[in-house]
Design an enzyme around this catalytic site. Structure first.
Site, PDB file in Angstrom:
ATOM      1  CD  GLU A 254      -1.208  -2.267   2.253  1.00 54.78           C
ATOM      2  OE1 GLU A 254      -1.907  -2.727   3.169  1.00 54.78           O
ATOM      3  OE2 GLU A 254      -0.023  -2.642   2.034  1.00 54.78           O
TER       4      GLU A 254
ATOM      5  CG  ASP B  39      20.446 -38.632  -5.881  1.00 50.11           C
ATOM      6  OD1 ASP B  39      20.817 -39.762  -6.267  1.00 50.11           O
ATOM      7  OD2 ASP B  39      19.262 -38.244  -5.939  1.00 50.11           O
TER       8      ASP B  39
ATOM      9  NE  ARG C 293      23.620 -26.984 -10.217  1.00 45.25           N
ATOM     10  CZ  ARG C 293      22.953 -27.729  -9.350  1.00 45.25           C
ATOM     11  NH1 ARG C 293      22.918 -27.402  -8.067  1.00 45.25           N
ATOM     12  NH2 ARG C 293      22.321 -28.803  -9.755  1.00 45.25           N
TER      13      ARG C 293
ATOM     14  CG  LEU D  26       9.584 -37.660  -1.370  1.00 40.17           C
ATOM     15  CD1 LEU D  26       9.916 -38.158  -2.771  1.00 40.17           C
ATOM     16  CD2 LEU D  26       8.919 -36.288  -1.429  1.00 40.17           C
TER      17      LEU D  26
END
Length: 349
Positions: A58, A208, A215, A295
């Protein structure tokens, strides 16, 4: 309000939301907020919250108005209720009252307990006409991270993985490079700039050896989070190179090194405790990038809000199966050779 007025309000609010989106990745733990000033049907000022600690939307919109005398006959559109308290900046509702704006149109009431309608009350008490609920649902989606953070006192959790057409996320030796194509991977780097943190489990960190930085896009690096309960990871992996802020959650010790924090939490209710700690540290959103067990743990404990799944046309035939979950499909996109499916958790909707 006439039908025409309602339609006009929605058009202007949509513009304010487009502006708000420009703040993503820069304002957390504050919300995304956009604002425009309209005089006789024309936009005479625009602004958005650009940086945490900086002027609110605002203020930027009003500052952009060349002739401040027009504010008395203007409508201010803002995606979230103007703040009523002193924080990093003075209250926005006081500024609007001082300029004697005619009307304020808001998408969402701010559910933060320090605001929560107080800004609207102050505006109305000062004689400003206030309209709320314009594109309210879109506003909730725009600020899904903020609303989850303040209402549920936890970060907004995004699950992300890539799987083959036959449902595998890695080969038997845990190799998962490269299931998705380079365009899908670029999306992931963009997403990292938009969230506060990115999290992986021990096996993903080990096999991994990811950098978990940005990147293939321009923007800030997220906080890197790794779950290594019993501190088995080799300290020479990329996550421990000290190049960016990294937190290792475990059950054994607290230790602070340069840019690396080892954070001990109780093993019982490990993930809920981890999320509570992230909330205390003002982490508003997290991308969980793997692996399959991590997960699945978030899924099984209903600790996720959104899932983004890349489906590749290639097949592995054998390997590590993709997580099993049920969600509501919100969107589906074709990204060159991959599909991207976006789901939401119906329990948290």
């Amino acid at each position: 309000m006439t039908k025409h007025d309602h339609h006009t309000d929605e058009l202007f609010m949509q513009r304010a939301m487009e502006l708000a989106q420009l703040g993503i990745g820069h304002v957390s733990p504050n919300p995304l907020v956009g604002s425009i000033v309209v005089h006789e049907g024309k936009i005479i000022g625009e602004g958005w919250h650009q940086k945490y600690g900086g002027p609110h939307a605002e203020v930027n919109a009003v500052s952009a108005v060349a002739d401040k005398s027009l504010l008395r006959e203007s409508t201010v559109y803002v995606t979230l209720e103007p703040c009523s308290h002193f924080g990093k900046t003075p209250p926005c509702c006081d500024m609007l009252i001082q300029h004697k704006v005619k009307k304020v149109v808001v998408a969402n009431v701010d559910s933060n307990p320090v605001v929560n309608g107080e800004g609207l009350h102050k505006l109305r008490d000062a004689g400003v006409e206030v309209i709320t609920g314009v594109l309210e649902k879109k506003g909730r989606e725009l600020n899904k991270r903020f609303f989850t953070f303040v209402e549920k006192q936890k970060p907004y959790i995004i699950l992300k993985w890539a799987e083959t057409a036959d449902g595998f996320v890695a080969r038997k030796n845990y190799d998962s490079k490269w299931i998705s194509d380079e365009f899908s991977r670029q999306f992931v780097h963009k997403w990292r700039t938009e969230e506060d943190a990115v999290l992986v489990g021990m096996r993903t960190a080990q096999y991994d050896n990811p950098q978990l930085n940005v990147r293939d896009w321009t923007g800030r690096n997220p906080v890197r989070i790794v779950v290594d309960r019993f501190l088995k990871l080799n300290k020479k992996i990329n996550l421990f190179d000290g190049s960016q802020k990294t937190w290792c959650y475990n059950v054994l010790k607290h230790q602070q090194l340069k840019n690396i924090s080892f954070i001990r939490i109780d093993e019982e209710n490990f993930l809920p405790n981890l999320l509570k700690d992230l909330y205390r540290r003002q982490i508003q959103s997290v991308i969980v990038e793997g692996g399959a067990q991590t997960l699945q743990a978030f899924i099984d404990q209903q600790l996720w809000d959104e899932a983004r799944i890349f489906i590749s046309p290639q097949t592995f035939e054998t390997g590590i199966k993709a997580p099993a979950f049920s969600g509501v499909l919100d969107n589906q996109y074709k990204i060159k050779r991959d599909w991207l499916n976006v789901y939401r958790n119906p329990i948290h909707s």
